[in-house]
Design a protein around this motif. Structure first.
Motif, PDB file in Angstrom:
ATOM      1  N   TYR A  97      12.869  -9.363 -10.154  1.00  0.00           N
ATOM      2  CA  TYR A  97      12.309  -9.053  -8.838  1.00  0.00           C
ATOM      3  C   TYR A  97      12.303 -10.329  -8.006  1.00  0.00           C
ATOM      4  O   TYR A  97      11.832 -11.386  -8.458  1.00  0.00           O
ATOM      5  N   ASP A  99      11.528 -11.824  -3.875  1.00  0.00           N
ATOM      6  CA  ASP A  99      11.236 -11.689  -2.463  1.00  0.00           C
ATOM      7  C   ASP A  99      11.307 -13.071  -1.832  1.00  0.00           C
ATOM      8  O   ASP A  99      11.727 -14.041  -2.487  1.00  0.00           O
ATOM      9  N   ILE A 113       8.995   3.438  -8.298  1.00  0.00           N
ATOM     10  CA  ILE A 113      10.379   2.905  -8.226  1.00  0.00           C
ATOM     11  C   ILE A 113      11.250   3.520  -9.311  1.00  0.00           C
ATOM     12  O   ILE A 113      12.407   3.882  -9.093  1.00  0.00           O
ATOM     13  N   SER A 123      16.929   7.117  -1.995  1.00  0.00           N
ATOM     14  CA  SER A 123      16.120   6.250  -1.132  1.00  0.00           C
ATOM     15  C   SER A 123      14.893   7.013  -0.659  1.00  0.00           C
ATOM     16  O   SER A 123      14.877   8.230  -0.613  1.00  0.00           O
ATOM     17  N   LYS A 125      10.776   6.128   1.647  1.00  0.00           N
ATOM     18  CA  LYS A 125       9.794   5.181   2.152  1.00  0.00           C
ATOM     19  C   LYS A 125       8.632   5.143   1.162  1.00  0.00           C
ATOM     20  O   LYS A 125       8.008   6.166   0.888  1.00  0.00           O
ATOM     21  N   SER A 128       4.474   0.103  -3.135  1.00  0.00           N
ATOM     22  CA  SER A 128       4.318  -0.092  -4.578  1.00  0.00           C
ATOM     23  C   SER A 128       3.398  -1.277  -4.851  1.00  0.00           C
ATOM     24  O   SER A 128       2.992  -2.012  -3.940  1.00  0.00           O
ATOM     25  N   TYR A 136      11.393   0.679   3.238  1.00  0.00           N
ATOM     26  CA  TYR A 136      12.447   1.652   2.935  1.00  0.00           C
ATOM     27  C   TYR A 136      13.131   1.188   1.654  1.00  0.00           C
ATOM     28  O   TYR A 136      13.847   0.188   1.631  1.00  0.00           O
ATOM     29  N   HIS A 137      12.890   1.887   0.538  1.00  0.00           N
ATOM     30  CA  HIS A 137      13.415   1.490  -0.776  1.00  0.00           C
ATOM     31  C   HIS A 137      14.745   2.216  -1.007  1.00  0.00           C
ATOM     32  O   HIS A 137      14.800   3.446  -0.996  1.00  0.00           O
ATOM     33  N   ASN A 139      17.895   2.581  -3.700  1.00  0.00           N
ATOM     34  CA  ASN A 139      18.256   2.360  -5.116  1.00  0.00           C
ATOM     35  C   ASN A 139      19.732   2.707  -5.314  1.00  0.00           C
ATOM     36  O   ASN A 139      20.170   3.825  -5.030  1.00  0.00           O
ATOM     37  N   SER A 153      18.131  -2.504  -6.352  1.00  0.00           N
ATOM     38  CA  SER A 153      17.231  -1.882  -5.378  1.00  0.00           C
ATOM     39  C   SER A 153      16.920  -2.873  -4.271  1.00  0.00           C
ATOM     40  O   SER A 153      16.712  -4.073  -4.534  1.00  0.00           O
ATOM     41  N   GLY A 155      14.480  -3.381  -0.694  1.00  0.00           N
ATOM     42  CA  GLY A 155      13.389  -2.897   0.144  1.00  0.00           C
ATOM     43  C   GLY A 155      13.534  -3.433   1.547  1.00  0.00           C
ATOM     44  O   GLY A 155      13.419  -4.655   1.755  1.00  0.00           O
TER      45      GLY A 155
END
Length: 523
Positions: A97, A99, A113, A123, A125, A128, A136-137, A139, A153, A155
């Motif tokens: 993960y 960010d 997820i 996909s 909204k 998590s 907006y996720h 995958n 994935s 976001g």
């Protein structure tokens, strides 16, 4: 005109409602299409980002070069502020993960997820545990030579999407308000055009209903409303002529009614007099019935008194004979006389008590009282018991002593006496077999029941419905008046608001009294 129940208001509201519904549906359709278009933009943006990352990091994913993946992902996050996080998840392995502020290696991802992991692109909204902001996720599944490696994935921020939607909502609201203003104005004009002729006709109709036949409508339209106006004017002329004719008929009818009313008043006076006479006759007949019933019961009671006096009179006669015998045998002394006098007093006291019992039995009650079924039955048996026993009649009793009703005790006792007397007379005609009367006192629900049943064979089916009619009797002439059961039913149903019924069973007739229960008074 502007009342909520008026035709104008109803028509105006109907048109405005239709226009509002159309505008709302149109606005909803536009907003929904623009919303889908913005979602498609997010989808395309996320798909482009994921595909570019996949091309650059494909070799690193194959050899599990996590450092290269993290380095490239951090560069992508730095270059594109709308990307909030990127997740690499190897099938059956750990997840990376990243960010803008950190990167982590996770053993498990949040359920929301994991639910988006599939063999095709998915996909939604979501919010998590990994990132508090709603994103907006997107995958994306990764395949190498037909083998599924895992997922990437992304976001994406919804900030620009939300701003665009707010702008769409604002513009749509302004559009709707403008359209509503125009549509309401247009609806008002159409309503006036449609309803005004009808309102003119309605006003004219009210004037005609009030008796003004000079009122006509002036509508020059060449449509159905115009034809209706012409027909209305023709109807006014016809009504005017009819009114004149009806007034003549009315004057004639009033004269006939006055004559007929005078005749009816005379007839009514005659009928009123006849009704009074019939009521008086009916009252006299009922009094005669009551008197006959009382005389019949008193006749039977005199017979019962004679029956109960027979034994003490025989005993008194025997005492007299004993005194004479004692005198002749010279054994008449003070002790003997004292003993005979005491025994004679006891016998005369017993005879006097019999008179008191019968007098109290026929003493009428002026007011209602709460009394026990068992006590009323006991007072009846004090009078009738010896007569029943002397006729070889056996009585079986099933008595609940805690059953009380509100009514006239002496009249109720007379009813029991009438029914028991009828059972006794029927059993006396029975030549063979056991003579039996069953007496039951019980309660069910809120009602008290008193039943008297005999084994005399019952009442014939063709006459059982007539036994409560006045002057109906099955006894020989001179042995019955036919008013005992009639008066019994009158007492129970009219005076005590209960029910008295009779039916045949396997052994004979069964009379049942049903009256509403009352609480027994504690003494």
């Amino acid at each position: 005109m502007f009342s909520i129940n008026s035709l104008f208001a109803k028509t105006f509201i109907l048109i405005v409602t239709i226009v509002i519904v159309v505008v709302i549906l149109f606005s909803y359709s536009i907003i929904n299409n623009q919303k889908n278009a913005l979602m498609n933009v997010l989808y395309s943006q996320a798909n482009t980002v994921v595909r570019s990352i996949s091309l650059v990091t494909s070799d690193a994913m194959v050899v599990d070069d996590e450092s290269f993946i993290v380095e490239h992902v951090q560069k992508v996050l730095k270059d594109n502020s709308e990307i909030k996080y990127i997740i690499f998840k190897k099938r059956g392995g750990q997840s990376i993960y990243s960010d803008s502020s950190k990167w982590l290696i996770l053993d498990a991802l949040p359920k929301i997820i994991i639910d988006l992991e599939a063999d095709e692109v998915k996909s939604n909204k979501i919010t998590s545990e990994l990132y508090d902001e709603k994103v907006y996720h997107f995958n994306y599944p990764i395949m190498f030579t037909g083998i599924k490696w895992g997922w990437i994935s992304v976001g994406l921020s919804l900030e620009r999407y939300n701003k665009n939607m707010q702008s769409i909502y604002r513009d749509s609201l302004l559009l709707v308000l403008g359209m509503l203003f125009v549509s309401i104005l247009f609806s008002f004009m159409i309503t006036v055009w449609l309803v005004k002729p009808i309102l003119i006709l309605n006003r004219a109709a009210r004037n005609i209903a009030a008796g003004d036949f000079t009122n006509k409508v002036d509508i020059l339209q060449k449509d159905e409303i115009g034809e209706l106006a012409s027909s209305f004017n023709y109807m006014v002329d016809a009504l005017k002529a009819s009114d004149k004719q009806l007034r003549g008929y009315n004057d004639e009818l009033e004269q006939h009614v006055a004559e007929r009313t005078e005749e009816l008043n005379l007839l009514n006076k005659q009928l009123d007099q006849r009704v009074k006479e019939e009521v008086f006759k009916r009252t006299e007949q009922e009094q005669i019935l009551i008197q006959q019933s009382r005389f019949a019961s008193m006749g039977e009671m005199i017979g019962n008194i004679a029956h109960q006096w027979r034994q003490p009179l025989n005993a008194l006669s025997l005492l007299m004979q004993n005194i004479e015998f004692a005198y002749e045998s010279d054994s008449l002394n003070e002790a003997y006389i004292k003993r005979v006098v005491e025994k004679g007093n006891n016998l005369t006291q017993s005879m006097s008590q019999t008179i008191d019992d019968f007098r109290n039995f026929f003493k009428p009650n002026k007011d209602t009282e709460v009394f026990s079924y068992a006590k009323a039955y006991e007072s009846t048996m004090d009078i009738l018991g010896s007569s029943i026993v002397s006729n070889m009649i056996e009585i079986n009793e099933s008595i609940n002593t805690n059953v009380c009703v509100n009514g006239f005790k002496s009249e109720f006792s007379q009813v029991i006496l009438n029914i028991l007397n009828n059972s006794k007379d029927a059993l006396m005609e029975k030549k063979d077999g056991k003579r039996l009367i069953n007496v039951s006192i019980y309660k069910e629900g809120e009602f008290a029941y008193f039943s008297i049943e005999d084994n005399a064979g019952g009442i014939k089916n063709e006459i059982i419905e007539k036994v409560f009619d006045p002057y109906f009797t099955t006894k020989d002439e001179g042995k019955g008046t036919g008013i005992g059961l009639y008066m019994s039913k009158t007492i129970i149903e009219n005076n005590m608001h209960g029910k008295l019924k009779v039916k045949n069973n396997n052994i004979g007739a069964c009379f049942t009294i049903k009256i509403k229960l009352s609480p027994c008074e504690k003494k």
